[in-house]
Design a protein around this motif. Structure first.
Motif, PDB file in Angstrom:
ATOM      1  N   TYR A  37       0.831  -1.207   0.000  1.00 45.28           N
ATOM      2  CA  TYR A  37       0.000   0.000   0.000  1.00 45.28           C
ATOM      3  C   TYR A  37       0.867   1.259   0.000  1.00 45.28           C
ATOM      4  N   ALA A  88     -12.806   4.867   7.046  1.00 45.08           N
ATOM      5  CA  ALA A  88     -11.716   4.794   8.029  1.00 45.08           C
ATOM      6  C   ALA A  88     -10.426   4.364   7.332  1.00 45.08           C
ATOM      7  N   GLU A 130      -9.377  -2.354   3.952  1.00 41.00           N
ATOM      8  CA  GLU A 130     -10.571  -3.196   4.107  1.00 41.00           C
ATOM      9  C   GLU A 130     -10.480  -4.491   3.305  1.00 41.00           C
ATOM     10  N   ARG A 131     -10.007  -4.396   2.063  1.00 42.16           N
ATOM     11  CA  ARG A 131      -9.968  -5.610   1.242  1.00 42.16           C
ATOM     12  C   ARG A 131      -8.965  -6.616   1.804  1.00 42.16           C
ATOM     13  N   SER A 132      -7.824  -6.085   2.266  1.00 39.97           N
ATOM     14  CA  SER A 132      -6.782  -6.976   2.777  1.00 39.97           C
ATOM     15  C   SER A 132      -7.272  -7.745   4.002  1.00 39.97           C
ATOM     16  N   ILE A 191      -8.472 -11.501  -3.587  1.00 41.85           N
ATOM     17  CA  ILE A 191      -8.426 -10.214  -4.282  1.00 41.85           C
ATOM     18  C   ILE A 191      -8.090 -10.481  -5.744  1.00 41.85           C
ATOM     19  N   LEU A 210     -12.435  -7.626  -4.027  1.00 43.22           N
ATOM     20  CA  LEU A 210     -12.568  -8.845  -3.235  1.00 43.22           C
ATOM     21  C   LEU A 210     -13.710  -9.670  -3.836  1.00 43.22           C
ATOM     22  N   SER A 254     -18.447 -10.463  -6.682  1.00 43.30           N
ATOM     23  CA  SER A 254     -17.715  -9.321  -6.097  1.00 43.30           C
ATOM     24  C   SER A 254     -18.586  -8.099  -5.823  1.00 43.30           C
ATOM     25  N   ILE A 279     -15.834  10.170  -9.770  1.00 42.10           N
ATOM     26  CA  ILE A 279     -16.291  10.294  -8.373  1.00 42.10           C
ATOM     27  C   ILE A 279     -15.339  11.159  -7.551  1.00 42.10           C
ATOM     28  N   GLU A 280     -14.061  10.853  -7.640  1.00 43.12           N
ATOM     29  CA  GLU A 280     -13.112  11.434  -6.684  1.00 43.12           C
ATOM     30  C   GLU A 280     -12.452  12.715  -7.179  1.00 43.12           C
TER      31      GLU A 280
HETATM   32  C1  B12 Z   1      -9.781   4.731  -2.641  1.00 42.26           C
HETATM   33  C2  B12 Z   1     -10.842   3.751  -3.020  1.00 42.26           C
HETATM   34  C3  B12 Z   1     -11.178   3.663  -4.355  1.00 42.26           C
HETATM   35  C4  B12 Z   1     -10.333   4.306  -5.461  1.00 42.26           C
HETATM   36  C5  B12 Z   1      -9.110   3.407  -5.707  1.00 42.26           C
HETATM   37  C6  B12 Z   1      -9.474   1.907  -5.840  1.00 42.26           C
HETATM   38  C7  B12 Z   1      -8.324   0.936  -5.747  1.00 42.26           C
HETATM   39  N1  B12 Z   1      -8.474  -0.221  -6.359  1.00 42.26           N
HETATM   40  O1  B12 Z   1      -7.334   1.212  -5.130  1.00 42.26           O
HETATM   41  C8  B12 Z   1     -11.347   4.369  -6.629  1.00 42.26           C
HETATM   42  C9  B12 Z   1     -12.082   5.702  -6.588  1.00 42.26           C
HETATM   43  C10 B12 Z   1     -10.768   4.190  -8.022  1.00 42.26           C
HETATM   44  C11 B12 Z   1     -12.311   3.259  -6.214  1.00 42.26           C
HETATM   45  C12 B12 Z   1     -13.101   2.575  -7.103  1.00 42.26           C
HETATM   46  C13 B12 Z   1     -13.984   1.582  -6.731  1.00 42.26           C
HETATM   47  N2  B12 Z   1     -14.323   1.234  -5.487  1.00 42.26           N
HETATM   48 CO1  B12 Z   1     -13.398   1.857  -3.917  1.00 42.26          CO
HETATM   49  N3  B12 Z   1     -12.493   2.218  -2.338  1.00 42.26           N
HETATM   50  C14 B12 Z   1     -11.451   2.948  -2.035  1.00 42.26           C
HETATM   51  C15 B12 Z   1     -11.060   2.832  -0.556  1.00 42.26           C
HETATM   52  C16 B12 Z   1     -11.616   4.056   0.195  1.00 42.26           C
HETATM   53  C17 B12 Z   1      -9.569   2.673  -0.306  1.00 42.26           C
HETATM   54  C18 B12 Z   1      -8.910   1.618  -1.225  1.00 42.26           C
HETATM   55  C19 B12 Z   1      -7.424   1.676  -1.188  1.00 42.26           C
HETATM   56  O2  B12 Z   1      -6.844   1.773  -0.132  1.00 42.26           O
HETATM   57  N4  B12 Z   1      -6.796   1.626  -2.361  1.00 42.26           N
HETATM   58  C20 B12 Z   1      -5.367   1.549  -2.482  1.00 42.26           C
HETATM   59  C21 B12 Z   1      -5.001   0.134  -2.933  1.00 42.26           C
HETATM   60  C22 B12 Z   1      -3.474  -0.028  -3.029  1.00 42.26           C
HETATM   61  O3  B12 Z   1      -5.472  -0.684  -1.910  1.00 42.26           O
HETATM   62  P1  B12 Z   1      -6.497  -1.890  -2.141  1.00 42.26           P
HETATM   63  O4  B12 Z   1      -7.156  -1.824  -3.471  1.00 42.26           O
HETATM   64  O5  B12 Z   1      -7.376  -1.987  -0.956  1.00 42.26           O
HETATM   65  O6  B12 Z   1      -5.437  -3.052  -2.219  1.00 42.26           O
HETATM   66  C23 B12 Z   1      -4.893  -3.626  -1.050  1.00 42.26           C
HETATM   67  C24 B12 Z   1      -5.362  -5.064  -0.943  1.00 42.26           C
HETATM   68  O7  B12 Z   1      -6.456  -5.298  -1.772  1.00 42.26           O
HETATM   69  C25 B12 Z   1      -4.143  -5.874  -1.265  1.00 42.26           C
HETATM   70  N5  B12 Z   1      -4.058  -6.439  -2.616  1.00 42.26           N
HETATM   71  C26 B12 Z   1      -4.268  -5.851  -3.781  1.00 42.26           C
HETATM   72  N6  B12 Z   1      -4.020  -6.711  -4.778  1.00 42.26           N
HETATM   73  C27 B12 Z   1      -3.672  -7.874  -4.214  1.00 42.26           C
HETATM   74  C28 B12 Z   1      -3.313  -9.083  -4.786  1.00 42.26           C
HETATM   75  C29 B12 Z   1      -2.966 -10.145  -3.963  1.00 42.26           C
HETATM   76  C30 B12 Z   1      -2.568 -11.417  -4.593  1.00 42.26           C
HETATM   77  C31 B12 Z   1      -2.979  -9.976  -2.540  1.00 42.26           C
HETATM   78  C32 B12 Z   1      -2.608 -11.089  -1.637  1.00 42.26           C
HETATM   79  C33 B12 Z   1      -3.341  -8.742  -1.977  1.00 42.26           C
HETATM   80  C34 B12 Z   1      -3.663  -7.714  -2.834  1.00 42.26           C
HETATM   81  O8  B12 Z   1      -3.025  -5.026  -1.104  1.00 42.26           O
HETATM   82  C35 B12 Z   1      -3.409  -3.680  -1.274  1.00 42.26           C
HETATM   83  C36 B12 Z   1      -2.669  -2.821  -0.312  1.00 42.26           C
HETATM   84  O9  B12 Z   1      -1.437  -2.619  -0.833  1.00 42.26           O
HETATM   85  C37 B12 Z   1     -11.814   1.502  -0.148  1.00 42.26           C
HETATM   86  C38 B12 Z   1     -12.272   1.436   1.315  1.00 42.26           C
HETATM   87  C39 B12 Z   1     -11.119   1.128   2.259  1.00 42.26           C
HETATM   88  N7  B12 Z   1     -11.014   1.852   3.333  1.00 42.26           N
HETATM   89  O10 B12 Z   1     -10.324   0.226   1.984  1.00 42.26           O
HETATM   90  C40 B12 Z   1     -12.991   1.455  -1.147  1.00 42.26           C
HETATM   91  C41 B12 Z   1     -13.429   0.075  -1.738  1.00 42.26           C
HETATM   92  C42 B12 Z   1     -12.174  -0.656  -2.081  1.00 42.26           C
HETATM   93  N8  B12 Z   1     -14.140   0.428  -2.947  1.00 42.26           N
HETATM   94  C43 B12 Z   1     -15.127  -0.327  -3.189  1.00 42.26           C
HETATM   95  C44 B12 Z   1     -15.913  -0.250  -4.370  1.00 42.26           C
HETATM   96  C45 B12 Z   1     -17.264  -0.940  -4.343  1.00 42.26           C
HETATM   97  C46 B12 Z   1     -15.434   0.439  -5.495  1.00 42.26           C
HETATM   98  C47 B12 Z   1     -15.994   0.396  -6.929  1.00 42.26           C
HETATM   99  C48 B12 Z   1     -16.584  -0.937  -7.343  1.00 42.26           C
HETATM  100  C49 B12 Z   1     -17.033   1.530  -7.094  1.00 42.26           C
HETATM  101  C50 B12 Z   1     -17.441   1.758  -8.547  1.00 42.26           C
HETATM  102  N9  B12 Z   1     -18.310   0.939  -9.105  1.00 42.26           N
HETATM  103  O11 B12 Z   1     -16.999   2.662  -9.178  1.00 42.26           O
HETATM  104  C51 B12 Z   1     -14.729   0.758  -7.740  1.00 42.26           C
HETATM  105  C52 B12 Z   1     -13.908  -0.490  -8.094  1.00 42.26           C
HETATM  106  C53 B12 Z   1     -12.684  -0.157  -8.898  1.00 42.26           C
HETATM  107  C54 B12 Z   1     -11.604  -1.202  -8.718  1.00 42.26           C
HETATM  108  N10 B12 Z   1     -11.370  -2.021  -9.716  1.00 42.26           N
HETATM  109  O12 B12 Z   1     -10.993  -1.231  -7.639  1.00 42.26           O
HETATM  110  C55 B12 Z   1     -15.304  -1.404  -2.124  1.00 42.26           C
HETATM  111  C56 B12 Z   1     -14.746  -2.723  -2.684  1.00 42.26           C
HETATM  112  C57 B12 Z   1     -15.574  -3.953  -2.393  1.00 42.26           C
HETATM  113  C58 B12 Z   1     -14.937  -5.186  -3.016  1.00 42.26           C
HETATM  114  N11 B12 Z   1     -15.762  -6.203  -3.254  1.00 42.26           N
HETATM  115  O13 B12 Z   1     -13.759  -5.251  -3.264  1.00 42.26           O
HETATM  116  C59 B12 Z   1     -14.468  -0.780  -0.918  1.00 42.26           C
HETATM  117  C60 B12 Z   1     -13.813  -1.821  -0.013  1.00 42.26           C
HETATM  118  C61 B12 Z   1     -15.462   0.096  -0.119  1.00 42.26           C
HETATM  119  C62 B12 Z   1     -16.376  -0.729   0.794  1.00 42.26           C
HETATM  120  N12 B12 Z   1     -16.284  -0.530   2.096  1.00 42.26           N
HETATM  121  O14 B12 Z   1     -17.144  -1.563   0.348  1.00 42.26           O
HETATM  122  N13 B12 Z   1     -12.249   3.006  -4.905  1.00 42.26           N
END
Ligand code: B12
Ligand code: SF4
Ligand code: SF4
Length: 343
Positions: free
Chosen positions: A32, A132, A136-138, A148, A154, A161, A219-220
């Motif tokens: 992250y 917060a 959340e996904r992790s 993921i 997720l 999903s 959105i953002e």
């Molecule tokens: C910022 C944010 C966004 C941003 C960035 C999304 C992104 N992918 O990073 C934007 C505005 C683009 C966005 C879009 C969407 N979002 Co959003 N978003 C968030 C938020 C607030 C933070 C996410 C974040 O930290 N991103 C930074 C990246 C680096 O972190 P991450 O994606 O969580 O990845 C971590 C883990 O998943 C893991 N990981 C990632 N890949 C892999 C692979 C492996 C093998 C492993 C082991 C781990 C791993 O490591 C990462 C950390 O380094 C979360 C809520 C939260 N507090 O977490 C909601 C959240 C992720 N969003 C959500 C949703 C519903 C969406 C959308 C579907 C909305 C839409 N229809 O437009 C889209 C989906 C787009 C997509 N393909 O991700 C849901 C996801 C539910 C789910 N089933 O996954 C969340 C959890 C909100 C919620 N509480 O329900 N979002």
């Protein structure tokens, strides 16, 4: 109290999935920070400021936290996916925003879980839904809710999903669940379908460069959308579903049983959206996630979608938007008129 009882309380409060993770720092935290430092969060400063560090340890949100109850709630409905809706006159609001604001619905259900459990034992807790600084996904993956996918969402093997995630940090010591295997296999449908190539491989795993994602733009991102990215946005006026629409695990995805997620807005005609007044916008989206874009941001998105529609009959509503007092709306409408002209 044990983990089984806590999960049972979550399911009885109406959640579709419940699992437990330890409230400890995790390896994904490093990935992250890399992502944030690379600048892939764009202008979402709430991801990259001091709150990036808070994300590294859930105990910074609740010092007494020992466990995290992770929950999932399906928001999907039987309506067709965006990739099958070809009507050029319609805008697309993403599936997660069709109903009422999920923050309110999930928080209430999590408070219900706390009330049920508090009758049996006293403990400290903190409820988190989306806003917060928590990965959340992790944690949901570690709690066994799903893996993921390459689209970074997720995914649950049976439910798909279209899930919202929520958490309750708890001062209780509970046995954690185990994460399920990654089931993406050799598939890369989401990667190939993304119109803006926002899913990028980084050191062996697929990550999202938010600066290229339609969801981020519509959105953002406040202010102007960079011109070179506007054509890729298509007719999306709020969010994007494509990388989930094409996922094989969503072919038979579950539908919601929560009346709050029944669709109010799905694919509204762009012409109607271009004509809404600030009051109508407030009334239409008062309880919906769409309110996040605010009125001017929404009109900006509608102008881009009209420009991408190829429909000459949108010249008239676009000319009206081009005369808007809001400089961003007016500029996007002029761009859209140019797009229709060049077609
Ligand atoms: C910022 C944010 C966004 C941003 C960035 C999304 C992104 N992918 O990073 C934007 C505005 C683009 C966005 C879009 C969407 N979002 Co959003 N978003 C968030 C938020 C607030 C933070 C996410 C974040 O930290 N991103 C930074 C990246 C680096 O972190 P991450 O994606 O969580 O990845 C971590 C883990 O998943 C893991 N990981 C990632 N890949 C892999 C692979 C492996 C093998 C492993 C082991 C781990 C791993 O490591 C990462 C950390 O380094 C979360 C809520 C939260 N507090 O977490 C909601 C959240 C992720 N969003 C959500 C949703 C519903 C969406 C959308 C579907 C909305 C839409 N229809 O437009 C889209 C989906 C787009 C997509 N393909 O991700 C849901 C996801 C539910 C789910 N089933 O996954 C969340 C959890 C909100 C919620 N509480 O329900 N979002
Ligand atoms: S939400 Fe849309 S733009 Fe963003 S990664 Fe998925 S398909 Fe690409
Ligand atoms: S479309 Fe394929 S690669 Fe992408 S998340 Fe779904 S199963 Fe994984």
């Amino acid at each position: 109290m044990n983990a089984a009882r806590v999960k049972q309380a979550a399911l009885s409060a109406g959640f579709d999935l419940a699992g437990v993770a330890a409230a400890l720092p995790i390896a994904d935290g490093e990935a992250y920070l890399d992502w944030a430092h690379r600048g892939w969060g764009g202008r979402m400063s709430y991801l990259t400021d001091h709150r990036a560090d808070v994300r590294m340890d859930p105990r910074r949100l609740l010092p007494s936290a020992r466990s995290i109850l992770c929950v999932g709630l399906v928001y999907n409905g039987p309506q067709p996916y965006s990739v099958t809706r070809r009507e050029a006159e319609l805008g697309w609001i993403s599936r997660y925003a069709w109903g009422e604001d999920y923050h309110v619905i999930l928080k209430q259900k999590l408070e219900d879980v706390a009330s049920i459990l508090k009758q049996e034992e006293s403990f400290e807790y903190r409820v988190c839904v989306d806003t917060a600084p928590l990965l959340e996904r992790s944690y949901a993956r570690l709690a066994g809710l799903g893996w993921i996918g390459r689209n970074t969402c997720l995914i649950h093997q049976r439910l798909g999903s279209w899930l919202f995630l929520g958490e309750m940090l708890l001062s209780l010591d509970l046995a954690p669940d185990t994460p399920p295997p990654d089931r993406c296999g050799t598939c890369r449908r989401c990667i190939d379908a993304c119109p803006t190539q926002a899913l990028v491989q980084q050191e062996g795993r697929w990550e999202l460069d938010a600066r290229l994602c339609i969801s981020y733009f519509t959105i953002e991102l406040k202010g102007a959308i960079p011109e070179e990215h506007r054509p890729g946005i298509g007719r999306h006026v709020f969010g994007c579903d494509i990388c989930q629409d094409v996922c094989p695990w969503n072919r038979r995805a579950a539908s919601t049983h929560d009346p709050g997620f029944l669709p109010l807005h799905e694919a509204p005609p762009l012409e109607r959206l271009a004509a809404i007044t600030p009051t109508e916008f407030r009334d239409m989206f008062r309880h919906s996630p769409v309110s996040r874009t605010r009125y001017a941001g929404f009109l900006r998105n509608v102008a881009v979608a009209m420009g991408n529609s190829g429909l000459p009959r949108f010249r008239e509503p676009l000319s009206r938007l081009a005369a808007s007092d809001d400089a961003v709306v007016a500029e996007h409408a002029r761009w859209a008129l140019g797009q229709l002209q060049s077609k």
